[in-house]
Each structure stands twice: as structure tokens, then as C-alpha cells.
Design an enzyme around this catalytic site. Structure first.
Site, mmCIF file in Angstrom:
data_model
loop_
_atom_site.group_PDB
_atom_site.id
_atom_site.type_symbol
_atom_site.label_atom_id
_atom_site.label_comp_id
_atom_site.label_asym_id
_atom_site.label_seq_id
_atom_site.Cartn_x
_atom_site.Cartn_y
_atom_site.Cartn_z
ATOM 1 N N GLU A 105 0.835 -1.214 0.000
ATOM 2 C CA GLU A 105 0.000 0.000 0.000
ATOM 3 C C GLU A 105 0.869 1.265 0.000
ATOM 4 O O GLU A 105 0.531 2.263 -0.639
ATOM 5 C CB GLU A 105 -0.944 -0.036 1.206
ATOM 6 C CG GLU A 105 -2.009 -1.132 1.025
ATOM 7 C CD GLU A 105 -2.843 -1.361 2.268
ATOM 8 O OE1 GLU A 105 -2.247 -1.674 3.327
ATOM 9 O OE2 GLU A 105 -4.075 -1.227 2.190
ATOM 10 N N GLU A 125 -3.991 -9.716 3.683
ATOM 11 C CA GLU A 125 -4.862 -9.453 4.838
ATOM 12 C C GLU A 125 -6.003 -10.457 4.989
ATOM 13 O O GLU A 125 -6.440 -10.744 6.093
ATOM 14 C CB GLU A 125 -5.432 -8.030 4.737
ATOM 15 C CG GLU A 125 -4.429 -6.921 5.041
ATOM 16 C CD GLU A 125 -3.529 -6.555 3.865
ATOM 17 O OE1 GLU A 125 -3.564 -7.251 2.832
ATOM 18 O OE2 GLU A 125 -2.782 -5.567 3.985
HETATM 19 N N1 COA Z 1 3.577 -7.626 11.944
HETATM 20 C C1 COA Z 1 4.234 -7.955 13.072
HETATM 21 N N2 COA Z 1 5.227 -8.866 13.126
HETATM 22 C C2 COA Z 1 5.549 -9.470 11.980
HETATM 23 C C3 COA Z 1 4.908 -9.185 10.761
HETATM 24 C C4 COA Z 1 3.893 -8.198 10.774
HETATM 25 N N3 COA Z 1 3.245 -7.845 9.662
HETATM 26 N N4 COA Z 1 5.431 -9.951 9.802
HETATM 27 C C5 COA Z 1 6.395 -10.687 10.375
HETATM 28 N N5 COA Z 1 6.462 -10.391 11.705
HETATM 29 C C6 COA Z 1 7.412 -10.954 12.674
HETATM 30 C C7 COA Z 1 7.115 -12.410 12.967
HETATM 31 O O1 COA Z 1 6.178 -12.523 14.016
HETATM 32 C C8 COA Z 1 8.490 -12.914 13.353
HETATM 33 O O2 COA Z 1 8.728 -12.494 14.677
HETATM 34 P P1 COA Z 1 9.564 -13.414 15.673
HETATM 35 O O3 COA Z 1 10.893 -13.556 15.047
HETATM 36 O O4 COA Z 1 9.539 -12.679 16.958
HETATM 37 O O5 COA Z 1 8.790 -14.702 15.732
HETATM 38 C C9 COA Z 1 9.431 -12.121 12.472
HETATM 39 O O6 COA Z 1 8.687 -10.975 12.055
HETATM 40 C C10 COA Z 1 9.909 -12.861 11.249
HETATM 41 O O7 COA Z 1 8.780 -13.383 10.563
HETATM 42 P P2 COA Z 1 8.799 -14.840 9.944
HETATM 43 O O8 COA Z 1 7.461 -15.073 9.359
HETATM 44 O O9 COA Z 1 9.302 -15.810 10.933
HETATM 45 O O10 COA Z 1 9.911 -14.669 8.808
HETATM 46 P P3 COA Z 1 9.923 -15.170 7.317
HETATM 47 O O11 COA Z 1 11.156 -14.635 6.720
HETATM 48 O O12 COA Z 1 9.636 -16.613 7.262
HETATM 49 O O13 COA Z 1 8.670 -14.460 6.595
HETATM 50 C C11 COA Z 1 7.210 -12.668 5.946
HETATM 51 C C12 COA Z 1 8.611 -13.078 6.450
HETATM 52 C C13 COA Z 1 7.147 -11.168 5.905
HETATM 53 C C14 COA Z 1 6.957 -13.232 4.542
HETATM 54 C C15 COA Z 1 6.131 -13.252 6.892
HETATM 55 O O14 COA Z 1 6.472 -12.906 8.209
HETATM 56 C C16 COA Z 1 4.731 -12.744 6.643
HETATM 57 O O15 COA Z 1 4.043 -13.257 5.776
HETATM 58 N N6 COA Z 1 4.304 -11.739 7.417
HETATM 59 C C17 COA Z 1 2.965 -11.263 7.395
HETATM 60 C C18 COA Z 1 2.758 -10.306 6.298
HETATM 61 C C19 COA Z 1 1.361 -9.787 6.360
HETATM 62 O O16 COA Z 1 0.403 -10.510 6.522
HETATM 63 N N7 COA Z 1 1.254 -8.482 6.178
HETATM 64 C C20 COA Z 1 0.019 -7.836 6.162
HETATM 65 C C21 COA Z 1 -0.339 -7.433 7.522
HETATM 66 S S1 COA Z 1 -1.814 -6.502 7.482
#
Ligand code: COA
Length: 705
Positions: A105, A125
């Protein structure tokens, strides 16, 4: 140090975000970005602005943890995006990593976007029961079209950088995104071309958007338990029918309603539970691990073949061992057939399939496993066989190699002792079909060395499994709970409920929403598979010494009625279609009579739900008390990733808290009185009763280590 700062690079302003681990948009980051943007606005000597990120990715989303704060508002971030978009000097986003949610976004509010070829972009989302809340539903359709926006928002699946470029979301692909973004920013500033603001665009497919939106509404009606889907349709309609500010209002109202729904709270709970499950208490993230470069699979039946594919899919060279050449050929045949179907479905190319098959060698000599760093033993679920194989593996495997015994119920400690090197051993419980199902229970034995556990958890991530650690007990976390669920399903069949009523309640989203009810699931998995372990469990003296215990499954098994594969189980099968079975109903009546079970004309749906669910929740509390699961969230991950429990309910533990522990305890007590409690089936777990009495939540319970 501030999480976002403005730097100067020649004539360019560089707004650099640095908020590890994934640059998520949190309130303090918005404040810092606001200040950096103000500095850019004030410095008129800068020709353009580039927004870039430090670390491993561009912004990966809004801070999901912040959504639980009742005072959370997307307002400040959205106002910041509006200011970025309104800038009269070009703003370019430099994208890499996972540009998700609020990250995309932010990029959409910029005037142009550059991405590395490996960037993934998406609006996930919906997987949190939400819609994008920072104008993703308004800017994406204007930029990429309503159809593309609908597909991305309703699926939540990220797309590749090249797909994003084809859809007009990304303007340029470049290995060096930072440099390319600077060049593009200077070019735009120098060209004098008008600034391209996404909000001012008209969706390229506005003329045909009506049909897309109508279809989105139909799809939303079919899944009313996910209200975010209907909200997506409303927002997309607004993006073509209303002004940008009006569309903004539609999205804001929908987002603030959705963020409070039980479905979204449940799905957010699972997001963090899945990540928490990867952490092993007492073991730091950088704990020592063993190197795994070559994998051995012993036993290439259905399970072994599926497990082999998991490793081959992740690029590991493998050696397969079977007792006979015929067995090995059959196993290789299973693998070839499964890959052929993956190719037919267009999921991988023929070349990829051949490359994966090419990673596998095979033989009939266990000694050939001696150069493997881990051997997964997937022989038949039979203790004597597993013990004899364990003895041999203990001798054959090289020093430091890990031995994983794949089992769904057996005593991993006993198998581990038999190897003579219990520290190297743990259990794995893959779910069938192993190359498709997400869940992997990793069973930590009494003597499993910490680095062995840490290595296998890391390996699970590499083979793309959702891993949860379980202690050793009959059935581990998942099947131990499934056992009481099946027990009640079968008890109610003896009392007069037909399997289609019970499965109907389990599958009906108004009650539970399981992907498949208990009898359909057992018929599919094979009644023999489940019943054989129950028989062994009872024989071992550790299982319930109740003659009526799962007597239906045991009798079907004895009669050779093994479910779908024999055409008869709980149901009869008419060309794979489950239909009512008079034979099984007669069997239920006979068994009821033989075991003194009173039959009833009808069992209400509400009772069916309570009797399926509440004993499971009670078992979950016992599993926590016993230290079999580290945390309540681990149990929810097991059930949502492995058993088809609906994610929007958050798993059995989260659902228990939504129902209220007091209610559950009261109903357990009720059934103890109504049905009798001779075998302790309705005895409330002390932890559950205690939490109910203290108005606490089971999801919040923590073991004090
Ligand atoms: N908000 C808060 N914390 C987040 C986050 C978010 N949007 N995305 C990732 N984190 C945190 C995880 O909880 C994790 O924390 P920890 O190490 O304390 O457990 C850390 O970031 C790493 O995330 P992880 O998923 O383990 O790493 P990854 O490299 O496998 O994947 C992403 C990275 C970004 C692809 C994955 O975390 C993800 O899909 N995040 C969500 C994205 C999302 O839904 N965004 C829209 C939100 S409205």
C-alpha cells in the site's frame, strides 16, 4: 536511532526505513516517516524522493500485533500515504523481498515502483480475516484493474515481480533496485512529465468491473463465515463507482468492523502461534545445529514416498531403501505417479519433476544409508518391526547422523533406546499425503539431544512444513485429541446418530466447520489404519480397558470393512461417494445391544457438537498439564494445519475461550451425570476447571519453566 530517516544522495532525498525484522509499519515508525517526509517537503533543493528499506525486505505489512490495541487506527499511516502521493516532486519506491500488506500500500501511494526480479508482492490481509486497511482496495484496482485486485485481495497470495510488472504494479525490474530507483526518480524529475498519482487513475477495466464484483459477491455469499470477502466486493465496487475519499470511507469502516470480528482475532492468533511454535523453550535461535546434506528414507510405502518427495522438492539428495527390489520399484512408482499428477496440474514442469526424481537413488541394503546425515524410518506402524529396524539403524548410521522414526502413535522413547544412541533420535509424524499436508509433529524423546531437535525444526522449515514439537505419549498432540473425538463420534453412532448427521454437524460452519467429519475422514484414511493402533494400545494395557471403547472401529476392522478402499466402512461407497450403509447401521444396533448402550430416537445437533468438541478441549488441557505441548497455540496449529480445523475459529483452544471455559466445564459435568463416567471420559482436567473458576483463558496459559 530513528526507525526512518531522510538522507541526501546528490539531488535526491532517500527516505530509509529501518525497523527489523521485517520493517512492519508500527505507530512509532509512522511518526518517524512523517518527520522524514516533512524534512523532504521542507528541502526544496531535492528533486525527488526514493523510499527504501534496510534489512531483509521492503515493508512486509502493518504491525499485526498493533491490531489488538483497541485504540489502533490506520488513520495516521493513511494520511502519510496521502501526503506522499500529493508530493509535487516524484516519489519512487525501491522494492525487494516480500512487499506485503501495508508495504504494497505504501508502494502504491508512490508515483513509480522499481523491484528486484525476486520480489514478491501481495495483500495477504484476507488470511488474517481482514481487508487491506490503507487504501489497497482503492489504489490497486485503479493501477492494475479490478479483476487483478480482486484476485490478489481475495486469495491473499503474493505474486512474482514479473507478474506485478505485467499487471502494471511495478514499473521497472532491476537487480540493483536501489540504483534503478534513483535513476528513475531523477529521470522523472528531469523529464517534466506530469506526476502519476494512483488515486487519480481510473481502473483500466472499469467497464467490465461489474461482472467481477458480482462474482466476488457470489463467492462471498458461499463463505459467509469469512465476512472479509463481502467487504472486498463492497470496496472494489466503491473503487469504480465512488470518488477516492468516499471509497476511503467504505474501506475504513469495513476494516474497523473486521478487525474486531472473532474470525480475524482467531486468524491473527494463528499467525503468531505458528511463529511461536518454531521456538523451543530453553534453546536459543542460534543454538548449534547439525549439517544435513544427504537424506535417507527407509521404507518407501505411501508415507515414505511422500516424505521422500518433501525432501526432493527442497533439493535434498536422497537415498531410498526397501526390503526388496519389488518394494523399491513400487515406491519409486508411487513417487513417479505423484510427480506426474503435479505436472498435469501445472504446478511444476516436467523438467522440474525429472530433476527431483533425479535426486533419488535407491537400494535394498540398509548399509547404503551410512553416508546420510538423517535417516527417516517410515516402515509399517508395528512396534516389533520398528524396534528391529531401530537396532539396525543404530549400527548402520554414521556418527552424528540423526535417526527419525516416523510414527503416529508409537512410543518414540522405546524405539530410541533400541538404537543404542537415543540422543540422535526423535519422532516425526508426517500427515498423509506427506508431500501435501502442511503439518509435521516433531516428537521430542526423553533423551533427544537439543541440537538434534533444533536441526530437525530448521529442516522442517526448509521442506516447507509447519512444525510443532510434541512430547511422547499415545497419539502425540493431534491423534491423542482425535482419539476422544472419534470415541464420541462412535459412541453417538451406537446411541442412534447416523454418521452423516455427525459429519454434518462437524462440517457445518454454523457449528464447527471442519474440512471433513470424523467418519468420512476415517473411511478415507482407512479404518484399518486407525483401528489397528487402537487394538495395540488396548492390548498394551495403556489404552482404555472399556469393552465398548471404539468398538465400532474395531469391529469394522475385523470385518474387513476398511472404508473407501473396500467400499464399506462407516458409510457404503457408491463410486467413491459416501452413502448410508444399512449394514453399518445394523452393526451399530447389534453393538449397542451387546454393550448395553441405550438407543435414542434422535440426538440433537447441539449435543453432537458438544460431545465432539468438549472432550477434545479437555484433552488439550491435559496435554498442556502433562507438558506434551509447550504452549496452547501449538495445539491450535496442529489442528488447523493437520486436521482441517477451520482457521477462522483459531483452533480448538482459541475456540474454547470464545465459547467460555465455564460453559465447557458445566457441560462436561452435565455429560458425566447424564451418560455416566465409569471410564473417566467426562472427568474435567484440573487445569481446565481451575482456569474456568478463575475466569482465565486457556490460550493465555503458560507453563512456568
Ligand atoms: N507484523 C508484526 N510482526 C511481523 C509481521 C507483521 N506484519 N510480519 C512478520 N512479523 C514478525 C514475525 O512474528 C516474526 O517475529 P519473531 O521472530 O519474533 O517470531 C518475524 O517478524 C519474522 O517473521 P517470519 O514469518 O518468521 O519470517 P519469514 O522470513 O519466514 O517471513 C514474511 C517473512 C514477511 C513473509 C512473513 O512474516 C509474513 O508473511 N508476514 C505477514 C505479512 C502480512 O500478513 N502483512 C500484512 C499485515 S496486514
Amino acid at each position: 536511532m530513528s526507525k526512518a530517516e531522510l538522507h541526501r544522495d546528490g539531488r535526491l532525498g532517500i527516505l530509509r526505513i529501518d525497523n527489523p525484522p521485517v520493517n512492519a509499519i508500527a505507530p512509532d515508525l509512522v511518526t518517524a516517516m512523517d518527520a522524514a517526509l516533512t524534512a523532504f517537503e521542507a528541502d526544496t533543493s531535492l528533486a525527488a524522493l526514493v523510499i527504501e528499506c534496510a534489512g531483509r525486505t521492503f515493508v512486509a505489512g502493518g504491525d499485526i500485533a498493533a491490531f489488538d490495541d483497541p485504540s489502533f487506527s490506520a488513520g495516521p499511516f493513511n494520511a502519510l500515504l496521502a501526503r506522499i502521493e500529493a508530493s509535487d516532486r516524484p516519489v519512487v519506491a525501491a522494492l525487494f523481498g516480500t512487499v506485503l500488506g501495508g508495504g504494497l500500500e505504501l508502494a502504491l501511494a508512490c508515483h513509480a515502483r522499481v523491484a528486484t526480479p525476486t520480489t514478491r508482492l501481495g495483500l495477504p490481509e484476507i488470511t488474517l480475516g481482514l481487508i487491506p486497511g490503507s487504501l489497497g482496495t482503492q489504489r490497486l484496482p485503479r493501477l492494475a484493474g479490478v479483476a487483478k485486485a480482486c484476485e490478489m485481495i481475495t486469495s491473499g497470495k503474493p505474486i512474482s515481480a514479473s507478474a506485478a510488472a505485467a499487471a502494471g504494479i511495478v514499473d521497472k525490474l532491476a537487480e540493483d533496485h536501489a540504483l534503478a530507483a534513483r535513476e528513475l526518480a531523477l529521470h522523472l524529475a528531469g523529464s517534466g512529465a506530469p506526476i502519476r498519482r494512483t488515486r487519480a487513475l481510473i481502473a483500466p477495466d472499469a467497464d467490465t468491473a461489474g461482472a467481477v464484483i458480482a462474482e466476488a459477491r457470489r463467492a462471498a455469499q458461499a463463505r459467509p463465515w469469512l465476512p472479509a470477502l463481502a467487504a472486498v466486493a463492497d470496496c472494489l465496487a466503491a473503487s469504480v463507482q465512488k470518488s477516492f475519499p468516499d471509497g476511503e470511507g467504505v474501506e475504513a469502516r469495513a476494516f474497523s468492523d473486521l478487525v474486531r470480528t472473532p474470525q480475524s482475532r482467531a486468524m491473527r492468533h494463528l499467525f503468531f502461534a505458528e511463529r511461536a511454535a518454531q521456538k523451543i523453550p530453553g534453546l536459543s535461535r542460534d543454538a548449534e545445529r547439525r549439517t544435513i546434506s544427504r537424506v535417507g528414507i527407509l521404507g518407501v510405502g505411501t508415507m515414505g514416498a511422500g516424505i521422500a518427495m518433501c525432501f526432493a522438492n527442497a533439493g535434498y539428495p536422497l537415498h531410498l531403501v526397501e526390503t526388496s527390489q519389488d518394494g523399491l520399484d513400487r515406491g519409486k512408482g508411487l513417487i513417479a505417479a505423484a510427480y506426474a499428477s503435479t505436472v498435469t496440474r501445472g504446478l511444476i514442469s516436467e523438467d522440474q519433476a525429472q530433476a527431483r526424481i533425479g535426486l533419488m537413488t535407491g537400494s535394498t541394503d540398509m548399509a547404503d544409508l551410512s553416508d546420510c546425515d538423517i535417516v527417516v524410518e517410515a516402515v509399517f506402524e508395528d512396534m516389533e518391526l520398528k524396534l528391529s529396524v531401530a537396532r539396525k539403524l543404530g549400527a548402520v548410521c554414521k556418527l552424528g547422523a540423526i535417526i527419525a522414526t516416523n510414527t503416529s502413535t508409537l512410543d518414540v522413547d522405546r524405539i530410541a533406546r533400541e538404537t543404542g544412541r537415543a540422543g540422535d533420535v526423535l519422532g516425526t509424524h508426517f500427515f498423509s499425503p506427506a508431500h501435501i499436508m502442511k503439518l509435521l509433529e516433531v516428537v521430542r524423546g526423553k533423551d533427544t539431544a537439543p541440537e538434534v531437535l533444533a536441526t530437525v525444526m530448521e529442516l522442517s522449515r526448509r521442506i516447507r512444513k509447519t512444525a510443532v514439537v510434541s512430547g511422547v505419549c499415545y497419539g502425540f498432540i493431534g491423534n491423542r485429541m482425535a482419539e476422544v473425538y472419534m470415541r464420541e463420534s462412535e459412541a453417538m453412532q451406537l446411541e442412534g446418530a447416523v454418521p452423516s448427521q455427525i459429519d454434518g454437524v462437524a462440517e457445518n460452519p454454523a457449528f464447527l466447520g471442519m474440512a471433513m467429519g470424523p467418519s468420512r475422514m476415517l473411511d478415507m484414511a482407512g479404518v484399518d489404519v486407525g483401528a489397528r493402533t487402537v487394538v495395540e494400545w488396548i492390548k498394551s494395557g495403556k489404552g482404555p480397558q472399556d469393552p465398548a471403547y471404539r468398538i465400532l472401529a474395531r469391529t469394522l476392522y475385523e470385518h474387513g470393512q476398511h472404508g473407501q478402499k473396500t467400499g464399506q466402512g462407516y458409510y457404503r461407497y457408491d463410486n467413491r461417494k459416501a452413502v448410508h450403509s444399512d449394514d453399518t447401521q445394523k452393526l451399530c444396533r447389534d453393538l449397542a445391544q451387546a454393550h448395553g448402550v441405550t438407543r435414542r430416537a434422535a440426538i440433537p445437533d447441539e449435543e453432537i457438537l458438544e460431545r465432539l468438541l468438549y472432550p477434545m478441549i479437555n484433552e488439550a488441557a491435559l496435554i498442556l498439564e502433562d507438558g506434551i505441548a509447550y504452549r496452547p497455540g501449538d495445539i491450535d496449529i496442529v489442528w488447523t494445519a493437520g486436521y482441517g480445523f477451520p482457521a477462522w475459529r483459531g483452533g480448538p483452544v482459541f475456540m474454547a475461550d470464545e465459547i467460555g471455559l465455564k460453559t465447557i466445564v458445566a457441560r462436561m459435568d452435565h455429560y458425566a451425570a447424564a451418560l455416566g463416567n465409569e471410564h473417566g471420559y467426562w472427568t474435567v482436567a484440573p487445569l481446565l476447571r481451575h482456569l474456568a473458576e478463575t475466569n482465565s483463558r486457556l490460550s493465555d496459559w503458560q507453563r512456568h519453566i
